[in-house]
Scaffold this motif. Structure first.
Motif, PDB file in Angstrom:
ATOM      1  N   SER A  74       8.204   9.133  -2.042  1.00 39.18           N
ATOM      2  CA  SER A  74       7.920   9.984  -0.892  1.00 39.18           C
ATOM      3  C   SER A  74       6.616   9.476  -0.292  1.00 39.18           C
ATOM      4  O   SER A  74       5.828   8.835  -0.986  1.00 39.18           O
ATOM      5  CB  SER A  74       7.766  11.441  -1.344  1.00 39.18           C
ATOM      6  OG  SER A  74       7.575  12.281  -0.232  1.00 39.18           O
ATOM      7  N   THR A  75       6.425   9.727   0.972  1.00 40.71           N
ATOM      8  CA  THR A  75       5.194   9.265   1.621  1.00 40.71           C
ATOM      9  C   THR A  75       4.241  10.449   1.753  1.00 40.71           C
ATOM     10  O   THR A  75       4.479  11.361   2.542  1.00 40.71           O
ATOM     11  CB  THR A  75       5.509   8.644   3.003  1.00 40.71           C
ATOM     12  OG1 THR A  75       6.445   7.580   2.811  1.00 40.71           O
ATOM     13  CG2 THR A  75       4.248   8.097   3.655  1.00 40.71           C
ATOM     14  N   HIS A  76       3.206  10.432   0.946  1.00 40.27           N
ATOM     15  CA  HIS A  76       2.299  11.586   0.894  1.00 40.27           C
ATOM     16  C   HIS A  76       1.612  11.816   2.233  1.00 40.27           C
ATOM     17  O   HIS A  76       1.459  12.957   2.665  1.00 40.27           O
ATOM     18  CB  HIS A  76       1.291  11.380  -0.236  1.00 40.27           C
ATOM     19  CG  HIS A  76       1.945  11.025  -1.545  1.00 40.27           C
ATOM     20  ND1 HIS A  76       1.570   9.967  -2.326  1.00 40.27           N
ATOM     21  CD2 HIS A  76       3.013  11.581  -2.175  1.00 40.27           C
ATOM     22  CE1 HIS A  76       2.355   9.899  -3.393  1.00 40.27           C
ATOM     23  NE2 HIS A  76       3.244  10.866  -3.322  1.00 40.27           N
ATOM     24  N   ASP A 107       0.848  -1.202   0.000  1.00 45.62           N
ATOM     25  CA  ASP A 107       0.000   0.000   0.000  1.00 45.62           C
ATOM     26  C   ASP A 107       0.879   1.247   0.000  1.00 45.62           C
ATOM     27  O   ASP A 107       0.666   2.201   0.758  1.00 45.62           O
ATOM     28  CB  ASP A 107      -0.968   0.003   1.194  1.00 45.62           C
ATOM     29  CG  ASP A 107      -2.030   1.082   1.039  1.00 45.62           C
ATOM     30  OD1 ASP A 107      -2.340   1.454  -0.102  1.00 45.62           O
ATOM     31  OD2 ASP A 107      -2.534   1.571   2.073  1.00 45.62           O
TER      32      ASP A 107
HETATM   33  C1  LIG Z   1      -5.354   5.442   1.521  1.00 43.28           C
HETATM   34  C2  LIG Z   1      -4.048   4.811   1.218  1.00 43.28           C
HETATM   35  O1  LIG Z   1      -3.663   3.918   2.210  1.00 43.28           O
HETATM   36  C3  LIG Z   1      -2.948   5.845   1.104  1.00 43.28           C
HETATM   37  O2  LIG Z   1      -3.343   6.828   0.192  1.00 43.28           O
HETATM   38  C4  LIG Z   1      -1.604   5.268   0.738  1.00 43.28           C
HETATM   39  C5  LIG Z   1      -1.527   4.683  -0.635  1.00 43.28           C
HETATM   40  N1  LIG Z   1      -0.220   4.790  -1.261  1.00 43.28           N
HETATM   41  C6  LIG Z   1       0.682   5.701  -0.853  1.00 43.28           C
HETATM   42  N2  LIG Z   1       1.823   5.870  -1.505  1.00 43.28           N
HETATM   43  C7  LIG Z   1       2.705   6.776  -1.144  1.00 43.28           C
HETATM   44  N3  LIG Z   1       3.833   6.924  -1.841  1.00 43.28           N
HETATM   45  N4  LIG Z   1       2.470   7.568  -0.097  1.00 43.28           N
HETATM   46  C8  LIG Z   1       1.371   7.478   0.637  1.00 43.28           C
HETATM   47  O3  LIG Z   1       1.211   8.214   1.588  1.00 43.28           O
HETATM   48  C9  LIG Z   1       0.412   6.496   0.273  1.00 43.28           C
HETATM   49  N5  LIG Z   1      -0.674   6.322   0.966  1.00 43.28           N
END
Ligand SMILES: C[C@H](O)[C@H](O)[C@H]1CNC2=NC(N)=NC(=O)C2=N1
Length: 97
Positions: free
Chosen positions: A73-75, A56
């Motif tokens: 990067s972690t959004h 995920d």
């Molecule tokens: C709702 C879902 O768990 C989030 O949007 C996940 C999905 N994939 C993601 N991928 C990345 N690179 N960063 C995130 O913060 C992220 N969050």
């Protein structure tokens, strides 16, 4: 949620990920993968996609013919976390690096 890496964790991570560099003006890392042809590039992306979905955690990437440019990067955390490091390692492994 996973937190952003500390300065120390960041130094260790970058030292253990040759080929990946910090993005200017953003808390993210990037790498350019070059393959023999489009088929290999797409095969790489397909394998990474399965890992990313299972984690995920999804890459930002850009494919032109046999190259794939990746930004991690972690959004949710608005920056670099252990998840990015884990995915970067998985990508290197899948690319045979
Ligand atoms: C709702 C879902 O768990 C989030 O949007 C996940 C999905 N994939 C993601 N991928 C990345 N690179 N960063 C995130 O913060 C992220 N969050």
């Amino acid at each position: 949620m996973t937190g952003r890496l500390t300065d120390e964790e960041r130094r260790e991570a970058m030292a253990s990920l040759p080929g990946w560099i910090a993005v200017e003006g953003r808390d993210a890392i990037t790498r350019r993968f070059a393959f023999r042809d489009f088929s290999e590039a797409w095969g790489f992306m397909s394998r990474v996609a399965l890992v990313a979905e299972a984690m995920d955690h999804h890459p930002e990437w850009f494919n032109v013919y046999k190259t794939v440019e990746v930004t991690l990067s972690t959004h949710d955390a608005d920056g670099l976390t252990a998840k990015d490091v884990r995915l970067a390692r998985a990508m290197d492994q899948i690319a045979g690096i």
